[in-house]
Design a protein around this motif. Structure first.
Motif, mmCIF file in Angstrom:
data_model
loop_
_atom_site.group_PDB
_atom_site.id
_atom_site.type_symbol
_atom_site.label_atom_id
_atom_site.label_comp_id
_atom_site.label_asym_id
_atom_site.label_seq_id
_atom_site.Cartn_x
_atom_site.Cartn_y
_atom_site.Cartn_z
ATOM 1 N N ALA A 54 30.637 -21.647 28.724
ATOM 2 C CA ALA A 54 30.783 -21.236 30.112
ATOM 3 C C ALA A 54 29.679 -20.247 30.474
ATOM 4 N N ASP A 55 29.152 -20.376 31.690
ATOM 5 C CA ASP A 55 28.128 -19.449 32.181
ATOM 6 C C ASP A 55 28.833 -18.125 32.479
ATOM 7 N N THR A 56 28.729 -17.180 31.555
ATOM 8 C CA THR A 56 29.536 -15.956 31.613
ATOM 9 C C THR A 56 28.655 -14.721 31.773
ATOM 10 N N VAL A 57 29.000 -13.899 32.760
ATOM 11 C CA VAL A 57 28.282 -12.653 33.026
ATOM 12 C C VAL A 57 29.209 -11.484 32.706
ATOM 13 N N VAL A 58 28.833 -10.649 31.739
ATOM 14 C CA VAL A 58 29.649 -9.487 31.386
ATOM 15 C C VAL A 58 29.323 -8.333 32.337
ATOM 16 N N VAL A 59 30.367 -7.789 32.936
ATOM 17 C CA VAL A 59 30.210 -6.638 33.833
ATOM 18 C C VAL A 59 30.979 -5.476 33.217
ATOM 19 N N LYS A 60 30.278 -4.432 32.818
ATOM 20 C CA LYS A 60 30.898 -3.276 32.190
ATOM 21 C C LYS A 60 31.503 -2.358 33.255
ATOM 22 N N ASN A 61 32.755 -1.968 33.047
ATOM 23 C CA ASN A 61 33.457 -1.096 33.980
ATOM 24 C C ASN A 61 33.667 0.264 33.321
ATOM 25 N N SER A 62 33.036 1.284 33.882
ATOM 26 C CA SER A 62 33.177 2.649 33.348
ATOM 27 C C SER A 62 34.189 3.455 34.144
ATOM 28 N N TRP A 63 34.989 2.742 34.971
ATOM 29 C CA TRP A 63 36.037 3.345 35.808
ATOM 30 C C TRP A 63 35.483 4.133 36.988
ATOM 31 N N SER A 64 34.255 3.809 37.374
ATOM 32 C CA SER A 64 33.707 4.311 38.631
ATOM 33 C C SER A 64 33.694 3.130 39.594
ATOM 34 N N PRO A 65 34.596 3.103 40.588
ATOM 35 C CA PRO A 65 34.648 1.973 41.521
ATOM 36 C C PRO A 65 33.310 1.707 42.205
ATOM 37 N N ALA A 66 32.588 2.767 42.517
ATOM 38 C CA ALA A 66 31.293 2.601 43.191
ATOM 39 C C ALA A 66 30.296 1.875 42.286
ATOM 40 N N LYS A 67 30.252 2.279 40.991
ATOM 41 C CA LYS A 67 29.341 1.636 40.051
ATOM 42 C C LYS A 67 29.747 0.187 39.793
ATOM 43 N N LEU A 68 31.062 -0.039 39.692
ATOM 44 C CA LEU A 68 31.544 -1.398 39.475
ATOM 45 C C LEU A 68 31.171 -2.275 40.667
ATOM 46 N N LYS A 69 31.319 -1.750 41.864
ATOM 47 C CA LYS A 69 30.954 -2.499 43.072
ATOM 48 C C LYS A 69 29.478 -2.863 43.057
ATOM 49 N N ASP A 70 28.630 -1.893 42.727
ATOM 50 C CA ASP A 70 27.189 -2.148 42.674
ATOM 51 C C ASP A 70 26.862 -3.261 41.678
ATOM 52 N N LYS A 71 27.475 -3.190 40.511
ATOM 53 C CA LYS A 71 27.205 -4.187 39.475
ATOM 54 C C LYS A 71 27.674 -5.579 39.911
ATOM 55 N N LEU A 72 28.864 -5.649 40.488
ATOM 56 C CA LEU A 72 29.414 -6.940 40.906
ATOM 57 C C LEU A 72 28.574 -7.576 42.007
ATOM 58 N N LEU A 73 28.258 -6.804 43.025
ATOM 59 C CA LEU A 73 27.491 -7.351 44.139
ATOM 60 C C LEU A 73 26.078 -7.747 43.702
ATOM 61 N N GLN A 74 25.540 -7.005 42.758
ATOM 62 C CA GLN A 74 24.228 -7.369 42.215
ATOM 63 C C GLN A 74 24.282 -8.747 41.560
ATOM 64 N N GLU A 75 25.351 -8.983 40.793
ATOM 65 C CA GLU A 75 25.481 -10.258 40.079
ATOM 66 C C GLU A 75 25.727 -11.429 41.031
ATOM 67 N N VAL A 76 26.614 -11.243 42.016
ATOM 68 C CA VAL A 76 26.911 -12.369 42.914
ATOM 69 C C VAL A 76 25.737 -12.654 43.851
ATOM 70 N N LYS A 77 25.001 -11.614 44.207
ATOM 71 C CA LYS A 77 23.820 -11.831 45.053
ATOM 72 C C LYS A 77 22.727 -12.584 44.294
ATOM 73 N N LYS A 78 22.647 -12.342 42.977
ATOM 74 C CA LYS A 78 21.710 -13.092 42.150
ATOM 75 C C LYS A 78 21.998 -14.588 42.210
ATOM 76 N N ARG A 79 23.293 -14.906 42.394
ATOM 77 C CA ARG A 79 23.730 -16.309 42.410
ATOM 78 C C ARG A 79 23.724 -16.896 43.819
ATOM 79 N N GLY A 80 23.255 -16.128 44.779
ATOM 80 C CA GLY A 80 23.125 -16.661 46.138
ATOM 81 C C GLY A 80 24.320 -16.466 47.027
ATOM 82 N N PHE A 81 25.209 -15.530 46.656
ATOM 83 C CA PHE A 81 26.391 -15.272 47.489
ATOM 84 C C PHE A 81 26.219 -13.994 48.296
#
Length: 209
Positions: A182-209
């Motif tokens: 499976a095409d799997t992207v690991v997103v590390k969560n350090s319990w900072s919602p702001a950092k998690l948001k940045d990481k998630l949006l970075q990954e989905v934007k890479k995929r064209g979303f």
């Protein structure tokens, strides 16, 4: 993007890693989010009698009373099935196909309403279903063990030994995604919602979303 089929993205990871937080972030971003755990809870209630009958004899042999006045004692049931791999498999063999069917119904409904909208499937055991083959990619949320342990203790109020037992059943989660190619992207969560948001949006934007 091809709008003839639902755009399905998986969201997975071990218990208490922050999947629900990630799902909320992506829902705000415009994804349609399906919570497989919520579907599972509804299925459990709908098929409670069948589940009780399936495990009653084995529970009685172990001196475990699964029944409460208003139905199955869900906490006792969870401890019971997680205590033995065979019991867990028996439960999953019964309930996962039903959950998968219910999820597909929701996917089709969401797709019919808005074909261009990506659908996020928040499912801890995604790798155990055929749904994984339909996902464009998987966002795998992970977090430090100690943080997960603290969150589980606060949320579930179970003894640490029971939490550790549950976690131990999930040690091979990530390797299963690799095994399935499976095409799997690991997103590390350090319990900072702001950092998690940045990481998630970075990954989905890479995929064209």
């Amino acid at each position: 993007m091809d709008n003839s089929q639902p755009i399905l993205i998986g969201l997975s990871g071990p218990s208490c890693s922050g999947k629900n937080t990630a799902s909320s972030i992506l829902e705000e971003y415009g994804f349609y989010c399906i919570d497989a755990d919520a579907v599972s809870r509804r299925v459990f209630v709908e098929y409670e009698n069948e589940i009780f009958n399936l495990f009653q004899a084995e529970a009685e042999k172990l001196g475990i009373d699964l029944k409460k006045e208003k139905g199955i004692d869900k906490k006792a049931f969870a401890l019971f099935i997680f205590s033995d791999e065979a019991l867990l498999k028996k439960h999953e063999d019964f309930i996962l196909p039903i959950i998968e069917e219910k999820i597909w119904e929701e996917i089709k409904k969401a797709f019919a309403e808005k074909p261009e909208r990506p659908i996020l499937l928040n499912a801890p055991t995604l790798h155990k279903t055929s749904l994984i083959k339909k996902c464009s990619f998987i966002l795998y949320i992970d977090a430090p063990f100690i943080l997960r342990l603290i969150r589980a203790k606060k949320r579930d109020r179970l003894p640490f030994k029971n939490i550790r037992l549950r976690f131990s059943k999930q040690k091979e989660f990530f390797s299963q995604y690799l095994f399935l190619n499976a095409d799997t992207v690991v997103v590390k969560n350090s319990w900072s919602p702001a950092k998690l948001k940045d990481k998630l949006l970075q990954e989905v934007k890479k995929r064209g979303f």
